[in-house]
Design a protein around this motif. Structure first.
Motif, PDB file in Angstrom:
ATOM      1  N   ASN A  41      80.112  22.353 -16.507  1.00 17.26           N
ATOM      2  CA  ASN A  41      79.978  22.350 -17.959  1.00 17.26           C
ATOM      3  C   ASN A  41      81.277  22.701 -18.675  1.00 17.26           C
ATOM      4  O   ASN A  41      81.311  23.539 -19.567  1.00 17.26           O
ATOM      5  N   GLU A  42      82.338  22.045 -18.265  1.00 15.32           N
ATOM      6  CA  GLU A  42      83.652  22.304 -18.848  1.00 15.32           C
ATOM      7  C   GLU A  42      83.665  22.062 -20.358  1.00 15.32           C
ATOM      8  O   GLU A  42      84.432  22.671 -21.085  1.00 15.32           O
ATOM      9  N   ARG A  43      82.785  21.160 -20.831  1.00 15.92           N
ATOM     10  CA  ARG A  43      82.772  20.827 -22.251  1.00 15.92           C
ATOM     11  C   ARG A  43      81.820  21.691 -23.066  1.00 15.92           C
ATOM     12  O   ARG A  43      81.539  21.380 -24.213  1.00 15.92           O
ATOM     13  N   HIS A  44      81.317  22.742 -22.485  1.00 11.37           N
ATOM     14  CA  HIS A  44      80.500  23.686 -23.255  1.00 11.37           C
ATOM     15  C   HIS A  44      79.282  23.047 -23.903  1.00 11.37           C
ATOM     16  O   HIS A  44      79.034  23.265 -25.092  1.00 11.37           O
ATOM     17  N   TYR A  45      78.544  22.242 -23.167  1.00 15.53           N
ATOM     18  CA  TYR A  45      77.291  21.751 -23.740  1.00 15.53           C
ATOM     19  C   TYR A  45      76.430  22.956 -24.061  1.00 15.53           C
ATOM     20  O   TYR A  45      76.270  23.845 -23.235  1.00 15.53           O
ATOM     21  N   ALA A  48      73.774  25.187 -21.622  1.00 14.98           N
ATOM     22  CA  ALA A  48      74.138  25.293 -20.207  1.00 14.98           C
ATOM     23  C   ALA A  48      75.329  26.233 -20.084  1.00 14.98           C
ATOM     24  O   ALA A  48      76.220  26.226 -20.933  1.00 14.98           O
ATOM     25  N   PRO A  49      75.362  27.029 -19.040  1.00 15.60           N
ATOM     26  CA  PRO A  49      76.485  27.949 -18.876  1.00 15.60           C
ATOM     27  C   PRO A  49      77.716  27.216 -18.352  1.00 15.60           C
ATOM     28  O   PRO A  49      77.608  26.096 -17.858  1.00 15.60           O
ATOM     29  N   LEU A  50      78.845  27.840 -18.509  1.00 13.39           N
ATOM     30  CA  LEU A  50      80.056  27.344 -17.865  1.00 13.39           C
ATOM     31  C   LEU A  50      80.372  28.301 -16.740  1.00 13.39           C
ATOM     32  O   LEU A  50      80.422  29.516 -16.949  1.00 13.39           O
ATOM     33  N   HIS A  52      82.263  28.487 -12.476  1.00 10.43           N
ATOM     34  CA  HIS A  52      83.181  27.834 -11.553  1.00 10.43           C
ATOM     35  C   HIS A  52      82.697  27.955 -10.114  1.00 10.43           C
ATOM     36  O   HIS A  52      81.881  28.814  -9.788  1.00 10.43           O
ATOM     37  N   ARG A 176      73.005  35.056 -17.502  1.00 13.89           N
ATOM     38  CA  ARG A 176      74.139  34.254 -17.971  1.00 13.89           C
ATOM     39  C   ARG A 176      73.839  32.765 -17.909  1.00 13.89           C
ATOM     40  O   ARG A 176      74.691  31.938 -18.244  1.00 13.89           O
ATOM     41  N   PRO A 179      73.849  30.439 -22.341  1.00 11.14           N
ATOM     42  CA  PRO A 179      75.043  30.942 -23.012  1.00 11.14           C
ATOM     43  C   PRO A 179      74.702  31.666 -24.310  1.00 11.14           C
ATOM     44  O   PRO A 179      73.653  31.428 -24.916  1.00 11.14           O
TER      45      PRO A 179
END
Lengths: 445, 688
Positions: A41-45, A48-50, A52, A176, A179
């Motif tokens: 989720n690099e684009r911060h939908y 949904a959490p971001l 790694h 977490r 978000p």
């Protein structure tokens, strides 16, 4: 004492120091790190959490790379459990990079061989930790003896397998998962993140495309000779056979070690494919040269040829499949049957194989939703040139068998071409994208 | 293989201790030093990239002279380079006086030897230089006015907090080692609140993310203060004993009702109430603030308002509590501490003219007279990329007769130079450094010889002094000789007043600054005029003309001001830092570049939609100062009406964000208010 990486998603900030630690320790080119950070989720939908995932080799209990390797270049360190690749034995066929869903083996174009994470065996054997573990600034990576307590849950971006990956992923804390951001968007969200590029590209793999087009022609040729009395000159058989073999060999990163490709008949379908194909070529050529009166050699060669085609199809079993998991219409085994029917002037065989291909082709187009645009154009061309034209030519007269075969091959070329375009080897990056789609309910574009 | 203890001297919170393995005169491994309790686990990715930086093929190894009228540089000998400089210096000193030479040094590297520069210019007869600072003065001054001193508890004390408010700080990228202590606190059940217009990496750990309109944080804090007072969540005993001006403050905050402030900040009422409840009911509270928030025209007052929250709830001087902004406890070598050191001297000494505001660098350089500026010497800085109003800075540079830049690489600033001198790296000359987050004094140790013809700055100054006809005796006191022994002698002299410090001891590892307080202000001594925490500060008014109490004023560039300027531009331009760079350093290295970070404009899909901007579209970011063109990146994580581009990209990499910023000072401290920056974004071309 088999060792496992332990990765804590709650600690990692995605800083990528582990990637560079690997580069320095193993003196790799900066972009060739054996460890990589993947971001969900690099684009911060919203919703949904971001987080790694830091992945290198998971030193699996049942390593797919080792099984796939035709050259017996892989081994396991008994002490640490590390799966090691001997670069002096690697032939650069890249087959292990298809087999591993974690993208651990990396092909080094300059060196012509695959390299991979060694678990920093040289450090571990001195009582040190792997460089990535040692240099993680937040303590997100560890190394532990966890023979029992490995990965248990399905984690986004991590392909579940029965390979026994030696890794424990400590999942994101449940609080977490949602978000903290509260503001909603006014515009409808259309996902922009493009799918990761496929590891297999025609630009690099075109020799394999040629090989997989030639192989069924050769098998069909021999079947027609053996069962339908087709007259084929040995040169017409050997020339494409040798050319295809040469192309396959030239495709290797280490051509001088090409002979190693047959070493792992016990486990590797690539070894099996090569052995079977070469046995077929030798048997067929011997028959075409000597023309013995008994047909057993022709029959044996034909059987070898078709078993080799099955091996070819099996080699390509890696890659993302459609939901129904049916064989691909570009299956070389089916191509062999179709061509054998055409060359042997056997409408029943040709019709059955052709119809099977047609059905599989259309079904796939529906499943992949390629019913518009370029997909439609390719489909119409493939069916028109490769099936309808040959049928028309065949039924309206006798234009010569090779003209019909040529049109069939045009269709096969398109199908095979699409096969390579669709071939999508599983990688953590792709798995992340698929899992994100599921999480946010991707609107299909 | 020999292993050397050293420390990273970048302008960064973490100032990591390192153990560096040298193999055959070449750096082989970089590892953390376990004795630094703030950074024991690992150095960051930039620290690891020194492995490449020292040996980069792009590194400048020889003096380079610009070919007149071209962009090409040619290698010249040191002799030739020094002759050129001496000739220029002598002619300028003769014709218009030494103050026609400008000396510009920035924060590229820390070290006591940096002080040699200004000593040389004093010896030369004088120069013109800057006051103020780009980084943090408004916050420093606000803290000084309130608490009397800029210090905070040891980094590891954060693990004791039960509420952490990361106010405008993205520690996960800019102070990654702080996240270890955040995680320790969160594992114990502490809460984390992040206040940031962006959904940052740090926010992924947060219980609450508040996304205020940029520049309105002061109003947010004052509304929370009002709620705390109304609900009597005040620490009365603490306030009575240690706080000055509470009654007046309580009066002033009556103006800041939650409803009004919700409107000002564009933050839902419920979020403001929730943060107030957290601060009022959870104990202890640490607020860790970043630097970006105090680069607005109202930001000194903003920081004073934030500090008030801690003061009225008694969250100063005890474990797990406090104000984590700048910990200058290791700045023991400074005669005058920041921020006072940033202010122009009250009485000019006639030699060094401190007359150029760093914030207004370009404009002030261009308008300087009597004498005008004719030459510049730049070291440890890349002002073309990093100072506000790039077009003005370029204009000012190009108006000069002669430019000398000392650097390791051909930065945007070095490319503007006539003469580029090769700079050392941290591994090529020893020095002693402090930090501003942890309280350690560290030795930045020499472990390899400078490559090529690189000379440390102190050596260059020695050669110039000689070239200008000074004898060794005349400058021996201020400019150390070039030998390692001379450098060590220089450093030993600096360390001499401190019993616990010696080069020998520092070679083993970091040493806590003498007199350091693990829990800052645990003695409740506040060196303010009243001896208390001053919510009401007369000095604030006398020195800066702001109100005695922290109040909120709309930033100068606000879409709500309804001035002609703000009507033209409606987007707040955020220019944050990234984990991949320290300002404009590191990105030229392959190890960093290959990570794939590229200059992009991050924009909320709603703002993009009304401008017909799609993901990957080429857009122009523009205002009256300048423009740059970048691909757009749609991201719902950024607050609507905000756009962001990370700062530090070189012009050659796609353009610095400072094309759009204005050189303007903060309300206090002579900081740069360049985050007060409205832009418009237009579609140039759809994604291909």
């Amino acid at each position: 004492m088999p060792l496992s990486f332990v990765f804590d998603q709650n600690r990692c900030t995605g800083c990528q120091a582990c990637q560079l630690a690997c580069v320095i320790e193993n003196q790799l080119a900066p972009d060739r790190s054996w460890r990589k950070i993947y971001t969900f989720n690099e684009r911060h939908y919203p919703g949904a959490p971001l987080f790694h995932m830091s992945l290198a080799c998971n030193h699996c209990g049942d390593p797919a790379c080792m099984v796939a390797c035709p050259a017996l270049a892989y081994s396991r360190d008994r002490e640490t459990g590390a799966v090691l690749l001997d670069v002096d034995k690697c032939i650069g066929c890249r087959y292990c990079t298809w087999a591993c869903p974690y993208d651990a083996p990396k092909f080094d174009t300059a060196a012509g061989v695959v390299t991979k994470c060694t678990l920093c065996n040289h450090r571990v054997s001195e009582g040190l930790k792997p460089a990535c573990v040692d240099l993680c600034p937040t303590g997100a990576l560890e190394l532990a003896d966890l023979s029992q307590d490995r990965i248990t849950n399905r984690v986004a971006g991590f392909t579940a397998t029965d390979l026994g990956p030696a890794i424990k992923i400590i999942r994101l804390r449940s609080d977490r998962e949602v978000p903290a951001q509260a503001t909603a968007l006014a515009t409808q969200l259309i996902p922009w993140s493009p799918r990761p590029l496929s590891k297999v590209t025609l630009k690099h793999e075109w020799p394999l495309l040629v090989f997989t087009l030639v192989a069924p022609v050769l098998a069909a040729m021999l079947a027609a000779v053996a069962f339908a009395g087709l007259d084929v000159h040995i040169a017409a058989f050997l020339t494409p056979a040798l050319a295809a073999t040469a192309l396959g060999g030239a495709h290797l990163g280490k051509k001088t070690r090409a002979w190693r490709i047959v070493l792992n008949v016990a486990d590797s379908w690539l070894s099996r494919e090569i052995v079977l194909f070469n046995l077929f070529v030798v048997a067929a050529a011997t028959y075409l040269w000597l023309r013995p009166t008994g047909q057993w050699l022709a029959w044996s060669a034909t059987i070898l040829g078709f078993v080799a085609l099955i091996a070819v199809d099996t080699v390509y079993r890696y890659g993302v499949k459609t939901a129904s998991n049916l064989p691909h219409s570009a299956s070389v085994f089916l191509s062999g049957l179709l061509l054998a029917g055409v060359m042997g002037l056997n409408p029943a065989l040709a019709g059955t194989a052709g119809l099977a291909k047609l059905a599989l082709y259309i079904w796939r187009k529906i499943e992949l939703q390629q019913l518009g645009g370029r997909g439609l154009l390719a489909g119409v061309t493939r069916i028109g040139l490769g099936i309808l034209v040959p049928v028309a030519l065949w039924t309206t007269g006798s234009p010569g068998i090779w003209l019909v075969v040529s049109f069939v091959m045009l269709g096969e070329l398109i199908d095979r071409w699409e096969f390579y375009l669709e071939m999508n080897i599983m990688t953590p990056e792709l798995q992340m994208a698929l899992d994100l789609d599921q999480r946010i309910g991707r609107l299909d574009d | 293989m020999p292993v050397f203890t050293t420390a990273c001297p970048r302008n960064c919170y973490s100032t990591c201790s390192m153990r560096v393995q040298v193999d055959d005169g070449r750096i082989r491994r970089i590892e953390p030093h376990p004795d630094n309790l703030a950074t024991p686990e690992g150095v960051c990715l930039k620290g690891l990239s020194y492995y490449e930086r020292v040996y980069s093929p792009d590194r400048i190894l020889y003096p380079l002279l610009r070919q007149p009228g071209t962009d090409q540089f040619q290698r010249v000998s040191w002799e030739h380079a020094l002759d050129l400089i001496v000739q220029r210096l002598e002619a300028i000193r003769e014709e218009t006086g030494p103050q026609s030479v400008m000396y510009y040094a920035a924060s590229g590297t820390k070290g006591l030897l940096n002080a040699v520069g200004i000593e040389f210019w004093r010896l030369f007869g004088g120069c013109t230089t800057t006051y103020g600072d780009l980084c943090w003065p408004a916050g420093l001054e606000a803290t000084r006015l309130t608490l009397g001193d800029n210090k905070h508890s040891a980094p590891w004390d954060l693990a004791n907090a039960n509420l952490i408010v990361m106010w405008g700080k993205n520690a996960a990228e800019t102070n990654i080692h702080q996240m270890v202590f955040v995680d320790q606190a969160l594992d114990r059940g502490a809460k984390l609140v992040v206040v940031d217009p962006r959904r940052t990496q740090t926010a992924e750990r947060a219980d609450l993310l508040i996304q205020p309109r940029p520049g309105t944080d002061g109003a947010l804090a004052l509304a929370i203060a009002r709620l705390l007072i109304r609900r009597d969540l005040i620490h009365h005993r603490f306030v009575d004993e240690h706080v000055q001006g509470f009654a007046q403050f309580a009066q002033t905050v009556q103006e800041y009702s939650v409803g009004r402030v919700s409107d000002i900040t564009d933050v839902p009422v419920t979020q403001i109430e929730r943060l107030a409840e957290y601060i009022g009911t959870i104990d202890p509270v640490t607020i860790s603030s970043g630097f970006g928030m105090q680069r607005y025209t109202n930001s000194g007052q903003t920081i004073r308002a934030l500090l008030a929250l801690l003061a009225i709830t008694g969250n100063i001087g005890k474990p797990g509590a406090g104000w984590v902004y700048a910990n200058l406890q290791s700045h023991i070598f400074d005669a005058v501490k920041d921020p006072i050191a940033f202010y122009p001297p009250e009485r000019p000494d006639g030699r060094v003219r401190v007359s150029i505001s760093t914030a207004r660098l370009g404009k002030d350089m261009l308008t300087t007279r009597d004498p005008p500026l004719r030459m510049i010497w730049v070291e440890r800085g890349n002002p073309v990329t990093q100072n506000p109003d790039t077009n003005k800075v370029l204009e000012a540079f190009r108006a000069l007769e002669f430019r000398v830049v000392v650097d390791q690489f051909l930065t945007d600033t070095a490319r503007e130079a006539d003469l580029v001198l090769p700079a050392k790296t941290m591994f090529e000359q020893s020095d002693v450094i402090g930090a501003y987050w942890h309280p350690y004094i560290q030795l930045r140790q020499k472990m390899i010889d400078p490559p090529g013809e690189v000379k440390p700055e102190s050596e260059i100054y020695g050669l110039l002094a000689r070239g200008l006809g000074f004898t060794e005796q005349e400058f021996a006191d201020v400019i150390p000789g070039p030998s390692d022994e001379a450098i060590e002698e220089f450093l030993t002299r600096k360390l001499a007043p401190f019993e616990t410090l010696s080069l020998e001891r520092l070679r083993q590892g970091p040493v806590l600054a003498p007199g350091h307080q693990e829990v800052a202000f645990a003695d409740f001594r506040f060196p303010t005029p009243s001896g208390k925490i001053e919510l009401l500060s007369r000095e604030a008014t006398e020195r800066w003309g702001v109100e005695e109490l922290p109040t909120y004023a709309e930033p100068l560039e606000s879409a709500r001001r309804n001035t002609p300027e703000s009507n033209r531009h409606s987007l707040y331009f955020l220019t944050p830092n990234t984990k991949n760079r320290i300002h404009s350093q590191f990105n030229n290295l392959e190890m960093i570049r290959q990570l794939g970070d590229k200059p992009v404009l991050v924009i909320n899909p709603d703002d993009a939609a009304v401008r017909k901007i799609g993901d990957g579209s080429l857009v122009e970011i523009r205002n009256d100062r300048g423009s740059l063109r970048l691909p757009a990146r749609l991201d719902p994580g950024i607050k609507r009406s905000c756009v962001s581009v990370t700062n530090g990209w070189w012009i050659s990499e796609g353009g610095t964000v400072n094309f759009c910023s204005l050189g303007r000072e903060t309300d206090m401290g002579h900081g740069a208010a360049f985050h007060d920056n409205l832009v418009e974004v237009k579609l140039v071309a759809d994604a291909s």
